[in-house]
Design a protein around this motif. Structure first.
Motif, PDB file in Angstrom:
ATOM      1  N   GLU A 108       0.758  -1.198   0.014  1.00  0.00           N
ATOM      2  CA  GLU A 108       0.045   0.099  -0.107  1.00  0.00           C
ATOM      3  C   GLU A 108       0.653   1.339   0.099  1.00  0.00           C
ATOM      4  O   GLU A 108       1.907   1.343   0.790  1.00  0.00           O
ATOM      5  N   LEU A 109       0.530   2.310  -0.739  1.00  0.00           N
ATOM      6  CA  LEU A 109       1.313   3.532  -0.694  1.00  0.00           C
ATOM      7  C   LEU A 109       0.969   4.327   0.742  1.00  0.00           C
ATOM      8  O   LEU A 109      -0.355   4.274   1.011  1.00  0.00           O
ATOM      9  N   ASP A 110       2.117   4.601   1.291  1.00  0.00           N
ATOM     10  CA  ASP A 110       2.081   5.242   2.633  1.00  0.00           C
ATOM     11  C   ASP A 110       1.927   6.821   2.142  1.00  0.00           C
ATOM     12  O   ASP A 110       2.865   7.506   1.615  1.00  0.00           O
ATOM     13  N   LEU A 111       0.840   7.458   2.201  1.00  0.00           N
ATOM     14  CA  LEU A 111       0.693   8.826   1.706  1.00  0.00           C
ATOM     15  C   LEU A 111       1.646   9.855   2.274  1.00  0.00           C
ATOM     16  O   LEU A 111       2.315  10.738   1.524  1.00  0.00           O
ATOM     17  N   LYS A 112       1.887   9.749   3.495  1.00  0.00           N
ATOM     18  CA  LYS A 112       3.070  10.622   4.280  1.00  0.00           C
ATOM     19  C   LYS A 112       4.337  10.401   3.548  1.00  0.00           C
ATOM     20  O   LYS A 112       5.070  11.597   3.352  1.00  0.00           O
ATOM     21  N   LYS A 113       4.832   9.233   3.336  1.00  0.00           N
ATOM     22  CA  LYS A 113       5.970   8.825   2.762  1.00  0.00           C
ATOM     23  C   LYS A 113       6.217   9.394   1.252  1.00  0.00           C
ATOM     24  O   LYS A 113       7.019  10.132   0.840  1.00  0.00           O
ATOM     25  N   ALA A 114       4.837   9.305   0.672  1.00  0.00           N
ATOM     26  CA  ALA A 114       4.804   9.942  -0.748  1.00  0.00           C
ATOM     27  C   ALA A 114       4.946  11.204  -0.913  1.00  0.00           C
ATOM     28  O   ALA A 114       5.739  11.862  -1.686  1.00  0.00           O
ATOM     29  N   ALA A 115       4.185  11.831  -0.011  1.00  0.00           N
ATOM     30  CA  ALA A 115       4.345  13.292   0.179  1.00  0.00           C
ATOM     31  C   ALA A 115       5.664  13.859   0.364  1.00  0.00           C
ATOM     32  O   ALA A 115       6.169  14.848  -0.346  1.00  0.00           O
ATOM     33  N   LYS A 116       6.463  13.450   1.387  1.00  0.00           N
ATOM     34  CA  LYS A 116       7.782  13.606   1.641  1.00  0.00           C
ATOM     35  C   LYS A 116       8.510  13.284   0.440  1.00  0.00           C
ATOM     36  O   LYS A 116       9.511  14.480  -0.068  1.00  0.00           O
ATOM     37  N   ALA A 117       8.487  12.386  -0.474  1.00  0.00           N
ATOM     38  CA  ALA A 117       9.395  11.942  -1.518  1.00  0.00           C
ATOM     39  C   ALA A 117       9.145  13.188  -2.694  1.00  0.00           C
ATOM     40  O   ALA A 117      10.047  13.350  -3.706  1.00  0.00           O
ATOM     41  N   ALA A 118       7.699  13.434  -2.951  1.00  0.00           N
ATOM     42  CA  ALA A 118       7.256  14.466  -3.761  1.00  0.00           C
ATOM     43  C   ALA A 118       7.670  15.930  -3.329  1.00  0.00           C
ATOM     44  O   ALA A 118       7.646  16.834  -4.015  1.00  0.00           O
ATOM     45  N   GLY A 119       7.969  16.238  -1.938  1.00  0.00           N
ATOM     46  CA  GLY A 119       8.232  17.396  -1.730  1.00  0.00           C
ATOM     47  C   GLY A 119       7.111  18.106  -1.299  1.00  0.00           C
ATOM     48  O   GLY A 119       6.792  19.570  -1.615  1.00  0.00           O
ATOM     49  N   GLU A 120       6.011  17.590  -1.097  1.00  0.00           N
ATOM     50  CA  GLU A 120       4.579  18.119  -0.813  1.00  0.00           C
ATOM     51  C   GLU A 120       4.284  17.912   0.668  1.00  0.00           C
ATOM     52  O   GLU A 120       4.379  17.213   1.489  1.00  0.00           O
ATOM     53  N   LYS A 121       3.332  19.155   1.062  1.00  0.00           N
ATOM     54  CA  LYS A 121       2.916  18.916   2.463  1.00  0.00           C
ATOM     55  C   LYS A 121       1.993  17.652   2.659  1.00  0.00           C
ATOM     56  O   LYS A 121       1.968  16.848   3.604  1.00  0.00           O
ATOM     57  N   SER A 122       1.177  17.250   1.645  1.00  0.00           N
ATOM     58  CA  SER A 122       0.389  16.122   1.567  1.00  0.00           C
ATOM     59  C   SER A 122      -0.007  15.756   0.109  1.00  0.00           C
ATOM     60  O   SER A 122       0.082  16.731  -0.775  1.00  0.00           O
ATOM     61  N   VAL A 123      -0.362  14.630  -0.053  1.00  0.00           N
ATOM     62  CA  VAL A 123      -1.006  14.054  -1.648  1.00  0.00           C
ATOM     63  C   VAL A 123      -2.097  13.068  -1.010  1.00  0.00           C
ATOM     64  O   VAL A 123      -2.353  12.420  -0.204  1.00  0.00           O
ATOM     65  N   GLU A 124      -2.901  13.086  -2.136  1.00  0.00           N
ATOM     66  CA  GLU A 124      -4.042  12.115  -2.130  1.00  0.00           C
ATOM     67  C   GLU A 124      -4.196  11.494  -3.693  1.00  0.00           C
ATOM     68  O   GLU A 124      -3.926  12.092  -4.589  1.00  0.00           O
ATOM     69  N   LEU A 125      -4.376  10.189  -3.553  1.00  0.00           N
ATOM     70  CA  LEU A 125      -4.513   9.671  -4.935  1.00  0.00           C
ATOM     71  C   LEU A 125      -5.718  10.290  -5.705  1.00  0.00           C
ATOM     72  O   LEU A 125      -6.806  10.636  -5.247  1.00  0.00           O
ATOM     73  N   VAL A 126      -5.615  10.314  -7.102  1.00  0.00           N
ATOM     74  CA  VAL A 126      -6.801  10.966  -7.870  1.00  0.00           C
ATOM     75  C   VAL A 126      -7.689  10.082  -8.037  1.00  0.00           C
ATOM     76  O   VAL A 126      -7.597   8.705  -7.997  1.00  0.00           O
ATOM     77  N   HIS A 127      -9.169  10.531  -8.411  1.00  0.00           N
ATOM     78  CA  HIS A 127     -10.149   9.811  -8.309  1.00  0.00           C
ATOM     79  C   HIS A 127      -9.901   9.005  -9.832  1.00  0.00           C
ATOM     80  O   HIS A 127      -9.498   9.453 -10.888  1.00  0.00           O
ATOM     81  N   VAL A 128     -10.354   7.709  -9.901  1.00  0.00           N
ATOM     82  CA  VAL A 128     -10.346   6.728 -11.031  1.00  0.00           C
ATOM     83  C   VAL A 128     -10.977   7.547 -12.272  1.00  0.00           C
ATOM     84  O   VAL A 128     -10.287   7.238 -13.488  1.00  0.00           O
ATOM     85  N   LYS A 129     -11.933   8.434 -11.907  1.00  0.00           N
ATOM     86  CA  LYS A 129     -12.437   9.005 -13.218  1.00  0.00           C
ATOM     87  C   LYS A 129     -11.745   9.893 -14.036  1.00  0.00           C
ATOM     88  O   LYS A 129     -11.707  10.641 -14.960  1.00  0.00           O
ATOM     89  N   GLU A 130     -10.587  10.424 -12.856  1.00  0.00           N
ATOM     90  CA  GLU A 130      -9.588  11.497 -13.836  1.00  0.00           C
ATOM     91  C   GLU A 130      -8.513  11.037 -14.333  1.00  0.00           C
ATOM     92  O   GLU A 130      -7.796  11.545 -15.255  1.00  0.00           O
ATOM     93  N   LEU A 131      -8.250   9.574 -14.124  1.00  0.00           N
ATOM     94  CA  LEU A 131      -7.300   9.004 -14.684  1.00  0.00           C
ATOM     95  C   LEU A 131      -7.033   9.000 -16.197  1.00  0.00           C
ATOM     96  O   LEU A 131      -5.859   9.395 -16.649  1.00  0.00           O
TER      97      LEU A 131
END
Length: 159
Positions: free
Chosen positions: A70-93
């Motif tokens: 599973e993607l750890d959103l906190k680790k992902a945000a840190k790696a991306a240099g963001e305060k936070s990240v959220e997965l995009v909705h499948v409809k946007e993909l």
């Protein structure tokens, strides 16, 4: 060998990156990555899924992680240099990447987004990612994919 040639395969060939195409049986719906690994007789630690997230800044980021994790959103945000990240909705993909859920690849998206592979990719002799179409995967050296997508490496998965 797959008779179908996807955009991902064309991009890899264009950049002279060696790959092996794999095809698996599927219904109309996308199957989860662990099922794909099983259908292809592959180690799930070598089969990676591509996730797209929106950062707090509004920018998009691509995360490529082993299918069983599973993607750890906190680790992902840190790696991306963001305060936070959220997965995009499948409809946007599709509009965003040119790919559908279950066929999303880090290679050949409509636009190049900042990409990060889970650090475990570098320990694998080869990794598999979607070939951009449900039912098809490509396998190649992780270094080649990382270089092609100008990706970083970071711990991205939940412990």
């Amino acid at each position: 060998m797959a008779a179908v040639k996807t955009n991902v395969m064309r991009v890899l060939e264009q950049h002279k990156i060696a790959y092996t195409a794999h095809e698996y049986e599927h219904g109309k719906e996308a199957v989860d990555g662990e099922t794909v690994a099983r259908l292809l007789g592959q180690n799930p630690e070598q089969v990676f899924k591509t996730l797209v997230a929106r950062g707090r800044s509004g920018g998009f980021h691509v995360f490529v992680i082993p299918v069983g994790r599973e993607l750890d959103l906190k680790k992902a945000a840190k790696a991306a240099g963001e305060k936070s990240v959220e997965l995009v909705h499948v409809k946007e993909l599709l509009a965003l990447t040119g790919y559908v859920r279950g066929g999303c690849s880090p290679v050949g998206m409509k636009k190049a987004f900042p990409t990060v592979f889970d650090e475990t990719a570098s320990a694998q002799p080869t990794v598999m990612v979607s070939a951009g179409k449900i039912g098809f995967q490509v396998e190649c050296a992780p270094e080649a994919l990382i270089a092609l997508t100008h990706a970083g490496l970071a711990p991205l998965t939940a412990d």
